[in-house]
Write a protein that holds these residues in place. Structure first.
Motif, PDB file in Angstrom:
ATOM      1  N   ALA A 100      28.095  46.280 -46.196  1.00  0.00           N
ATOM      2  CA  ALA A 100      27.362  46.365 -47.784  1.00  0.00           C
ATOM      3  C   ALA A 100      28.568  45.409 -48.444  1.00  0.00           C
ATOM      4  CB  ALA A 100      26.836  47.185 -48.429  1.00  0.00           C
ATOM      5  N   GLY A 101      30.488  46.348 -48.548  1.00  0.00           N
ATOM      6  CA  GLY A 101      31.323  45.391 -49.598  1.00  0.00           C
ATOM      7  C   GLY A 101      31.369  44.010 -48.957  1.00  0.00           C
ATOM      8  N   LEU A 102      30.765  43.731 -48.242  1.00  0.00           N
ATOM      9  CA  LEU A 102      31.259  42.332 -48.221  1.00  0.00           C
ATOM     10  C   LEU A 102      30.668  40.908 -49.329  1.00  0.00           C
ATOM     11  CD1 LEU A 102      31.343  40.907 -44.343  1.00  0.00           C
ATOM     12  CD2 LEU A 102      33.511  41.818 -45.601  1.00  0.00           C
ATOM     13  N   TRP A 103      29.729  41.720 -49.575  1.00  0.00           N
ATOM     14  CA  TRP A 103      28.640  40.662 -50.800  1.00  0.00           C
ATOM     15  C   TRP A 103      29.804  41.126 -51.974  1.00  0.00           C
ATOM     16  CZ3 TRP A 103      24.808  38.420 -49.883  1.00  0.00           C
ATOM     17  CH2 TRP A 103      24.097  37.787 -48.387  1.00  0.00           C
ATOM     18  N   LEU A 104      30.899  42.320 -52.199  1.00  0.00           N
ATOM     19  CA  LEU A 104      30.939  42.474 -53.752  1.00  0.00           C
ATOM     20  C   LEU A 104      32.469  41.357 -53.468  1.00  0.00           C
ATOM     21  CD1 LEU A 104      31.143  46.078 -54.048  1.00  0.00           C
ATOM     22  CD2 LEU A 104      30.180  44.474 -55.398  1.00  0.00           C
ATOM     23  N   LEU A 105      32.880  40.936 -51.695  1.00  0.00           N
ATOM     24  CA  LEU A 105      34.073  40.506 -52.417  1.00  0.00           C
ATOM     25  C   LEU A 105      34.101  38.625 -52.366  1.00  0.00           C
ATOM     26  CD1 LEU A 105      36.437  40.777 -48.826  1.00  0.00           C
ATOM     27  CD2 LEU A 105      35.773  38.306 -50.024  1.00  0.00           C
ATOM     28  N   PRO A 106      33.436  38.174 -53.106  1.00  0.00           N
ATOM     29  CA  PRO A 106      33.737  36.632 -53.273  1.00  0.00           C
ATOM     30  C   PRO A 106      33.809  37.197 -55.231  1.00  0.00           C
ATOM     31  CG  PRO A 106      31.993  36.597 -51.804  1.00  0.00           C
ATOM     32  CD  PRO A 106      32.446  37.834 -52.236  1.00  0.00           C
ATOM     33  N   VAL A 132      30.165  32.799 -59.377  1.00  0.00           N
ATOM     34  CA  VAL A 132      31.345  32.943 -58.293  1.00  0.00           C
ATOM     35  C   VAL A 132      29.601  33.869 -56.898  1.00  0.00           C
ATOM     36  CG1 VAL A 132      31.886  33.495 -56.482  1.00  0.00           C
ATOM     37  CG2 VAL A 132      33.296  32.990 -58.238  1.00  0.00           C
ATOM     38  N   GLY A 133      28.924  34.660 -58.182  1.00  0.00           N
ATOM     39  CA  GLY A 133      27.997  34.983 -57.494  1.00  0.00           C
ATOM     40  C   GLY A 133      26.958  34.051 -57.105  1.00  0.00           C
ATOM     41  N   VAL A 134      26.703  33.487 -57.950  1.00  0.00           N
ATOM     42  CA  VAL A 134      25.434  32.216 -57.435  1.00  0.00           C
ATOM     43  C   VAL A 134      25.795  31.058 -57.116  1.00  0.00           C
ATOM     44  CG1 VAL A 134      23.824  30.165 -59.527  1.00  0.00           C
ATOM     45  CG2 VAL A 134      24.646  32.832 -59.711  1.00  0.00           C
ATOM     46  N   LEU A 135      27.342  30.439 -56.885  1.00  0.00           N
ATOM     47  CA  LEU A 135      27.602  29.829 -56.048  1.00  0.00           C
ATOM     48  C   LEU A 135      27.258  29.783 -55.254  1.00  0.00           C
ATOM     49  CD1 LEU A 135      30.439  28.434 -58.290  1.00  0.00           C
ATOM     50  CD2 LEU A 135      28.131  27.032 -58.210  1.00  0.00           C
ATOM     51  N   SER A 136      28.086  31.205 -54.643  1.00  0.00           N
ATOM     52  CA  SER A 136      27.614  31.763 -53.236  1.00  0.00           C
ATOM     53  C   SER A 136      26.161  31.760 -52.477  1.00  0.00           C
ATOM     54  CB  SER A 136      28.513  33.114 -52.941  1.00  0.00           C
ATOM     55  OG  SER A 136      29.683  33.136 -53.261  1.00  0.00           O
ATOM     56  N   GLY A 137      25.494  32.508 -53.815  1.00  0.00           N
ATOM     57  CA  GLY A 137      24.253  32.213 -53.235  1.00  0.00           C
ATOM     58  C   GLY A 137      23.068  30.996 -52.737  1.00  0.00           C
ATOM     59  N   LEU A 138      24.102  30.343 -53.436  1.00  0.00           N
ATOM     60  CA  LEU A 138      23.232  29.592 -53.189  1.00  0.00           C
ATOM     61  C   LEU A 138      23.855  28.374 -51.690  1.00  0.00           C
ATOM     62  CD1 LEU A 138      23.904  27.043 -56.991  1.00  0.00           C
ATOM     63  CD2 LEU A 138      21.631  27.800 -55.318  1.00  0.00           C
ATOM     64  N   VAL A 139      25.152  28.611 -51.175  1.00  0.00           N
ATOM     65  CA  VAL A 139      25.242  28.438 -50.059  1.00  0.00           C
ATOM     66  C   VAL A 139      24.478  29.272 -48.708  1.00  0.00           C
ATOM     67  CG1 VAL A 139      27.362  28.422 -48.469  1.00  0.00           C
ATOM     68  CG2 VAL A 139      27.571  28.276 -50.731  1.00  0.00           C
ATOM     69  N   VAL A 140      24.226  30.799 -48.949  1.00  0.00           N
ATOM     70  CA  VAL A 140      23.631  31.431 -48.873  1.00  0.00           C
ATOM     71  C   VAL A 140      22.225  32.066 -49.095  1.00  0.00           C
ATOM     72  CG1 VAL A 140      25.444  32.590 -47.325  1.00  0.00           C
ATOM     73  CG2 VAL A 140      24.193  33.506 -49.466  1.00  0.00           C
ATOM     74  N   ILE A 152      35.690  29.606 -54.585  1.00  0.00           N
ATOM     75  CA  ILE A 152      35.840  31.013 -54.371  1.00  0.00           C
ATOM     76  C   ILE A 152      34.091  30.896 -53.811  1.00  0.00           C
ATOM     77  CG2 ILE A 152      35.613  32.894 -54.949  1.00  0.00           C
ATOM     78  CD1 ILE A 152      38.103  32.215 -57.059  1.00  0.00           C
ATOM     79  N   GLY A 153      33.617  30.500 -55.057  1.00  0.00           N
ATOM     80  CA  GLY A 153      31.903  30.802 -54.297  1.00  0.00           C
ATOM     81  C   GLY A 153      31.262  29.736 -52.746  1.00  0.00           C
ATOM     82  N   VAL A 154      32.457  28.710 -52.176  1.00  0.00           N
ATOM     83  CA  VAL A 154      31.439  28.268 -50.815  1.00  0.00           C
ATOM     84  C   VAL A 154      32.023  29.046 -49.764  1.00  0.00           C
ATOM     85  CG1 VAL A 154      31.957  26.252 -49.775  1.00  0.00           C
ATOM     86  CG2 VAL A 154      31.255  25.670 -52.200  1.00  0.00           C
ATOM     87  N   ALA A 155      33.530  28.782 -49.969  1.00  0.00           N
ATOM     88  CA  ALA A 155      34.104  30.313 -49.095  1.00  0.00           C
ATOM     89  C   ALA A 155      33.718  31.845 -49.067  1.00  0.00           C
ATOM     90  CB  ALA A 155      36.116  30.671 -49.661  1.00  0.00           C
TER      91      ALA A 155
END
Length: 190
Positions: free
Chosen positions: A45-51, A68-76, A15-18
Motif C-alpha cells: 500500500a505504501g508504494l501508492w504514496l511514493l510518486p 503527480v497522482g493524476v499523471l501516475s493515475g493516467l499511466v495506470v 515523476i508521474g510517468v515513472a
C-alpha cells in the motif's frame, strides 16, 4: 502557487510517468495478493504514496503531489482513482499548513493518517468485521508500516535527486528570490 513553469510541469510529468510504471506493477501485485492472500496485499500500500512524496519533497510546491497522482493515475488508468486518492493524503499535511512548511515530519504524518484511514475505507473489501481482534490490529500495523516505508523511500529518492541537482529550476524559490523578502522591491532588488 506563484507560477507554473514548464520545468515544473515537465518534472511532474517525469515523476508521474515513472510513478505510474511503479504503480502499474504495485497494482497487479496487490490484485494477485488480494485474491490469494488478501491480508498481505496491504504490504504494498505504501508504494501508492511514493510518486506524490517524491514530487512534494523534490519540488516543495503546492499541489505537486496531486498533479503527480493524476499523471501516475493516467499511466495506470484502471487505478486512476486510487493513485489520486493516495496522492491527496500525501498532500494533506502541507495543505493544512497552507504550504508554508515543508518538514519531514509532515510526510510521515500523512503516511500515518492514511495508514489509519485506509483500513476503515477498505474494511468491507477485507471483511475486517469478521477477523479476530489480533488480526485487525495486525492489519492496521501492516498498513501503517507500509505507508511509512513508502514515504521513507520517497523521501530518500527525492533527496538523492535533489543532491544530484535534478529539478533545480522547478523547485519552490525562497521569499527573497521572488521579491517578497523584507525590504525587497517588486523585482527583488534592494
Amino acid at each position: 502557487m506563484s507560477r507554473v513553469t514548464t520545468s515544473f510541469l515537465l518534472t511532474c510529468a517525469a515523476i508521474g510517468v515513472a510513478g505510474g510504471i511503479l504503480l502499474w506493477a504495485a497494482g497487479w501485485v496487490s490484485s494477485v495478493l488480494f485474491v490469494t492472500v488478501p491480508f498481505a496485499s496491504v504490504a504494498v500500500a505504501g508504494l501508492w504514496l511514493l510518486p506524490a512524496t517524491v514530487a512534494l519533497r523534490l519540488l516543495e510546491r503546492p499541489l505537486a503531489g496531486i498533479l503527480v497522482g493524476v499523471l501516475s493515475g493516467l499511466v495506470v488508468f484502471p487505478w486512476l482513482g486510487a493513485a489520486i486518492w493516495w496522492a491527496v493524503f500525501a498532500e494533506i499535511p502541507f495543505m493544512l499548513g497552507l504550504y508554508r512548511y515543508w518538514k519531514t515530519w509532515q510526510f510521515y504524518a500523512g503516511a500515518l493518517f492514511v495508514g489509519i484511514v485506509y483500513p476503515f475505507a477498505a474494511a468491507a473489501s477485507f471483511d475486517l468485521a469478521t477477523m479476530p481482534l489480533w488480526a485487525v490490529v495486525a492489519f492496521f500495523a501492516l498498513t501503517i508500516a507500509s505507508c511509512v516505508a513508502g514515504v521513507g523511500l520517497g523521501i530518500l529518492i527525492a533527496d538523492r535527486l535533489k543532491r544530484a541537482g535534478v529539478a533545480k529550476l522547478a523547485r519552490r524559490r525562497g521569499l527573497a528570490t521572488r521579491g517578497l523578502g523584507r525590504g525587497d522591491g517588486p523585482a527583488g532588488q534592494h
